[in-house]
Scaffold this motif. Structure first.
Motif, PDB file in Angstrom:
ATOM      1  N   LEU A 108     -79.741 -26.294  23.940  1.00  0.00           N
ATOM      2  CA  LEU A 108     -78.885 -26.683  25.054  1.00  0.00           C
ATOM      3  C   LEU A 108     -79.580 -27.631  26.032  1.00  0.00           C
ATOM      4  O   LEU A 108     -78.915 -28.260  26.853  1.00  0.00           O
ATOM      5  CB  LEU A 108     -78.433 -25.435  25.826  1.00  0.00           C
ATOM      6  CG  LEU A 108     -77.410 -24.520  25.162  1.00  0.00           C
ATOM      7  CD1 LEU A 108     -77.202 -23.270  26.020  1.00  0.00           C
ATOM      8  CD2 LEU A 108     -76.091 -25.232  24.943  1.00  0.00           C
ATOM      9  N   SER A 109     -80.896 -27.708  25.964  1.00  0.00           N
ATOM     10  CA  SER A 109     -81.665 -28.460  26.953  1.00  0.00           C
ATOM     11  C   SER A 109     -81.200 -29.908  27.045  1.00  0.00           C
ATOM     12  O   SER A 109     -80.885 -30.550  26.035  1.00  0.00           O
ATOM     13  CB  SER A 109     -83.154 -28.410  26.620  1.00  0.00           C
ATOM     14  OG  SER A 109     -83.923 -28.936  27.677  1.00  0.00           O
ATOM     15  N   LEU A 110     -81.162 -30.427  28.260  1.00  0.00           N
ATOM     16  CA  LEU A 110     -80.707 -31.792  28.501  1.00  0.00           C
ATOM     17  C   LEU A 110     -81.656 -32.825  27.910  1.00  0.00           C
ATOM     18  O   LEU A 110     -81.278 -33.978  27.710  1.00  0.00           O
ATOM     19  CB  LEU A 110     -80.559 -32.027  30.005  1.00  0.00           C
ATOM     20  CG  LEU A 110     -79.567 -31.114  30.731  1.00  0.00           C
ATOM     21  CD1 LEU A 110     -79.568 -31.411  32.227  1.00  0.00           C
ATOM     22  CD2 LEU A 110     -78.164 -31.266  30.161  1.00  0.00           C
ATOM     23  N   TYR A 111     -82.881 -32.404  27.632  1.00  0.00           N
ATOM     24  CA  TYR A 111     -83.884 -33.284  27.019  1.00  0.00           C
ATOM     25  C   TYR A 111     -85.001 -32.401  26.472  1.00  0.00           C
ATOM     26  O   TYR A 111     -85.088 -31.209  26.778  1.00  0.00           O
ATOM     27  CB  TYR A 111     -84.445 -34.286  28.038  1.00  0.00           C
ATOM     28  CG  TYR A 111     -84.786 -33.674  29.366  1.00  0.00           C
ATOM     29  CD1 TYR A 111     -85.986 -32.988  29.577  1.00  0.00           C
ATOM     30  CD2 TYR A 111     -83.882 -33.735  30.433  1.00  0.00           C
ATOM     31  CE1 TYR A 111     -86.276 -32.392  30.777  1.00  0.00           C
ATOM     32  CE2 TYR A 111     -84.173 -33.145  31.651  1.00  0.00           C
ATOM     33  CZ  TYR A 111     -85.376 -32.475  31.813  1.00  0.00           C
ATOM     34  OH  TYR A 111     -85.657 -31.876  33.016  1.00  0.00           O
ATOM     35  N   ASP A 112     -85.854 -33.002  25.665  1.00  0.00           N
ATOM     36  CA  ASP A 112     -86.987 -32.285  25.094  1.00  0.00           C
ATOM     37  C   ASP A 112     -88.151 -32.344  26.083  1.00  0.00           C
ATOM     38  O   ASP A 112     -88.660 -33.422  26.383  1.00  0.00           O
ATOM     39  CB  ASP A 112     -87.391 -32.918  23.758  1.00  0.00           C
ATOM     40  CG  ASP A 112     -88.531 -32.167  23.077  1.00  0.00           C
ATOM     41  OD1 ASP A 112     -88.939 -31.104  23.588  1.00  0.00           O
ATOM     42  OD2 ASP A 112     -89.016 -32.658  22.032  1.00  0.00           O
ATOM     43  N   THR A 113     -88.557 -31.194  26.585  1.00  0.00           N
ATOM     44  CA  THR A 113     -89.663 -31.155  27.540  1.00  0.00           C
ATOM     45  C   THR A 113     -91.019 -31.299  26.854  1.00  0.00           C
ATOM     46  O   THR A 113     -92.033 -31.518  27.530  1.00  0.00           O
ATOM     47  CB  THR A 113     -89.662 -29.830  28.323  1.00  0.00           C
ATOM     48  OG1 THR A 113     -89.874 -28.745  27.403  1.00  0.00           O
ATOM     49  CG2 THR A 113     -88.341 -29.636  29.058  1.00  0.00           C
ATOM     50  N   GLY A 114     -91.030 -31.121  25.540  1.00  0.00           N
ATOM     51  CA  GLY A 114     -92.289 -31.172  24.813  1.00  0.00           C
ATOM     52  C   GLY A 114     -93.083 -29.882  24.897  1.00  0.00           C
ATOM     53  O   GLY A 114     -94.221 -29.797  24.424  1.00  0.00           O
TER      54      GLY A 114
END
Length: 238
Positions: free
Chosen positions: A201-207
């Motif tokens: 669901l994350s808006l982007y990949d935080t790494g």
């Protein structure tokens, strides 16, 4: 007759304006009082930090619902965290002094403890940028990169968490992700399933990822693009 109607209409509008002005001013001063109290508490903690190993002792003595302090550097998020076992959502609309407040105070979900696999903390999304309003800034990957660490102190230790996922969802609906139901992992699969859903669901990949055995903190606030919307930031202790 027309003059009487006009006079009555003017008086009515004047009364409405006067009441609205009174309510606005009253709300403004109530809000200012709440902000001043929180700023005073934060300053007292900062002063204690300089001269005492137990910087939260006085706060706990004032209100033993106090369980910790949360802060994100370079944001307004710098608040006590409360928990009321007898009234789970008490601090949704009460301040640190247990007076009514539409600001409330950030508080931990009632079935969480400081040793839970996932500590869930709620805070209001206030229009004046206070409480957890700035969590919504995490919709930007750049903001996350410069604010990737969440600091959460308890009475006995200082903890640092690193953001692993940022997402929007709907609360209390089969259409949304019931992130608030995950507190302790019964199995490794339980933990992995929660993390996978957060990452999906994350808006982007935080790494950043998390593995079974890691301790998490989940911060939640309202998100107004949808009914019962929630903006959620999940981080792991490092």
């Amino acid at each position: 007759m027309k003059n009487k109607i006009c006079i009555i209409a003017i008086l009515a509008l004047t009364a409405i304006f006067a009441v609205s002005t009174y309510l606005y001013i009253s709300e403004y001063f109530d809000d200012r009082k709440q902000i001043d109290e929180l700023e005073s508490i934060a300053q007292a903690v900062e002063d204690s930090r300089q001269c005492s190993d137990n910087k939260y002792a006085d706060l706990y003595a004032q209100n033993n619902d106090f369980i910790g302090w949360i802060r994100i550097d370079d944001t307004a998020i710098n608040y006590p965290v409360m928990q009321s076992k007898d009234s789970p959502n008490y601090y949704l609309n009460h301040n640190f002094s247990k007076e009514y407040s539409r600001f409330g105070v950030p508080y931990m979900q009632v079935n969480c403890s400081l040793s839970s696999d996932n500590i869930i903390v709620y805070g209001h999304n206030m229009k004046n940028k206070s409480m957890f309003n700035e969590l919504t800034q995490y919709r930007s990957n750049d903001f996350c990169n410069s604010h990737k660490y969440i600091k959460f102190d308890t009475l006995s230790e200082e903890r640092i968490y690193e953001v692993i996922a940022v997402f929007k969802t709907v609360a209390y609906s089969s259409e949304g992700f019931e992130y608030y139901t995950f507190v302790n992992a019964k199995t490794e699969n339980d933990f992995s399933t929660y993390i996978e859903k957060c990452k999906a669901l994350s808006l982007y990949d935080t790494g950043v990822n998390a593995e079974y055995g890691d301790k998490l903190i989940t911060l939640s606030t309202c998100e107004y693009s949808q009914k019962n919307g929630r903006f959620v930031v999940v981080a792991k202790e490092i």
